[in-house]
Design an enzyme around this catalytic site. Sequence first.
Site, mmCIF file in Angstrom:
data_model
loop_
_atom_site.group_PDB
_atom_site.id
_atom_site.type_symbol
_atom_site.label_atom_id
_atom_site.label_comp_id
_atom_site.label_asym_id
_atom_site.label_seq_id
_atom_site.Cartn_x
_atom_site.Cartn_y
_atom_site.Cartn_z
ATOM 1 C CG ASP A 258 -1.718 1.258 1.372
ATOM 2 O OD1 ASP A 258 -2.612 1.467 0.537
ATOM 3 O OD2 ASP A 258 -1.454 2.050 2.313
ATOM 4 C CD GLU A 298 -2.199 2.925 -3.274
ATOM 5 O OE1 GLU A 298 -3.112 3.729 -3.512
ATOM 6 O OE2 GLU A 298 -1.978 2.473 -2.141
#
Length: 595
Positions: A258, A298
Site C-alpha cells: 500500500d 501502489e
Amino acid sequence: MAEHSMPFGAEITGDGVRFRLWAPDAQEVTLILEGQAHEMPLRDNGWREAVVPEAQAGDAYQYKIGQDLLVPDPASRAQKKDVHGPSLVVDPIAHSWQNQDWRGLPFEETVAVEVHVGAATPEGTFDGLRRKLDHYKELGVTAIELLPVADFAGQRNWGYDGVLPFAPDSAYGRPEDLKRLIDDAHGLGLQVFIDVVYNHFGPDGNYLHAYAERFFDAEKQTPWGAALNFSERPVRDFFISNAVYWLNEYRFDGIRFDAVHAIEDMAGTEGEAHFLEEMARVIRSAIEPDRHVHLILENDDNRSELLAREGGAPRHYDAQWNDDFHHVVHRMVTGETDGYYDDYDRAAERLARVLSEGFAYQGEASPHRDGAHRGTPSADLPPQAFVSFIQNHDQVGNRALGDRISAAAPREAVEAATALYLLCPQIPMIWMGEEWAATSTFPFFCDFSGDLADAVREGRRREFSRFERFADPAARELIPDPNAEDTFLAAKLDWQEIGRHVHQDRLDLFRHLIALRKEYVVPLLKSGRPQVEAAHEGGGVTVRYDFGGRVLSFAVNLTAEPVPLGDALRGEVLFSTHEASPGEMPAWSLTATLS
C-alpha cells in the site's frame, strides 16, 4: 515451507517458547504469561528476551512496560480478542496443508478480484469467503486479492488502520481459518494475494511510542502521522520479515504494498539499499525458486525503475496499480473533473499513452499536485507491469458516498470500459461485486470511539468541502458517519442480486470477456513483449499490439458522440460492443480484433 522463523515475537522452539521484543526506550520490560511474570533481560541494541520452557500454543501473554503499562506483542501472530488485549502463542505448523504441491501461476495469467473480507459475505469472515470460492472459479478469475487483514481496533475497518501486522484480525477468524481459505483456493487453482501497509500504523492500539520511539521519524510526516524510521535496522527487519511471513507461513501467492510513495525511506545509516529494493531482494531470496510469487506496488510517484526487468523477469516488483488508467477512463465515462481527475484533460491522448506506454504521467507537471513533476519514463516496460481497473476500494470508497461507477456513468460506457481493461494486455483487477453490477456502496468505515471517532467523522466531511457538490455544509451532513454500523452494513454485498436479470447479464459479460482473455490474450502475453502503436482522433483511441506477427487491436470510444475510425482494425473480431459501423466508432463503444 510452512513456518517463518523471525527475530520478533513469540516463537516455539525445542526449549519452550522464546519471547523477544525490541524496546530501546523501556527501562524495564516484564513478560506476563498466563498471569505469571517473567523477567526479560536486556540484550544488545534494546532487545529484550525470555525463554519459558512450560509455555505452549494457545497461551495468552502481554508485555509490561515499566510498572503498569500492559501492551500486546507488536509481532503477535494472533490476539485473544482485540488489539488492546493479550496476544496468543500460535503454533505455525499446526495447519495440515492439503495442497502442498501448489506453486502458483505465472503473472500474465492473473485476473484478480479485490475483496474486503468483512464486506464480501454476510458472515464477514474467512470461512464466509471460503464458501464463495466456487463463484470466483466459475467467473474465471485466477487471483483473489484481500484488503489488509492485519489486526485493527474494533470490529470493522477497511484494514488500513492495522496496528499488529502479523495477526489476522479476530473479527474475520483465527489464523487457521485464513490458512484454510488459502488452502482451498489453491485446490481450485486460485491464487490469493494480500494487501499490506508498511507506511504507517493505525491511530488506535499502536503502543510502539511507549517503548520504541525510534520506530518513527518525527522529522518526516505522512498523511497519517510520523513516518516509520527505515534507517533503523530493526524497523526494516520487522516489515521485511512480515512480508516473508505471509508468503511462507500462510502461502500467499503475492503481496500488494500500500502507498509506497508514503514510505519515507532513506538509504539507511550504512549505505544500505532503499528499503523497497532491499525488501524485494530479500523476499525473492526467501521464496522457493519454483514458486510463482508476485509483488505489486501502489505508488503515486510512478517510479518505473522499481518495475524494471532483467532477462524478462522483474528485478524488484512485478507490477504497479495503474491509477492513470483508472483516472483517465473514469473522467471520460463520468465527466467528473474534481480532485485528481483535473489532471486528465486531453483524455483520449492520455488514454492512448496509458495503453501504449503504461503511465500517463512520466515526469510531467501535475496540476492537481500544484505543478509537481510526477513519474518516470515507462515505455520500456511490458504491459504486465501495470494492473488496470475501473474500480477498487479506494476509487469507490474515497468517493463521499462510496457509490460505484454504475451510479455515475451510463451502462454502455461502463461496459465498454470493462471490455477495455479485461481484454487489453495489462493485468486486470475487478472490484468485488463489480462482476454483477452490485448496487451496494463502499463508504469509508471504521470502529473508533470518543474524540478519535469525532475527528475521523469531521475530517472526512472536511475533506470533501472543496468539492462543488459538497460545498454546502448541509450537503456534507449526508456523508455517512464512518463509525456508524449502518455505514459498514451498506458495504455488504447482496449475493441475491445475481439472480436478477440486469445483474445476470453483467455477470455473463464478465465471464465471456475473461474467457476470451484466457483463450486469446494470455497466450499472446506468454509469447513475448509486443511492439505497440497508438493513435487518437477526437475522443477515439486505436491501439495495436504486435506480438511478433500476431496483432491484437482495439478501437475504443469512451465519449457520448460517434468518432471517426481509422484503419487500425484488421482481422477477426474478438469482441465488439456494437454492430460494426464502417468509418466510425459509435458512442461508448469498443471493438477488439486479432490478426
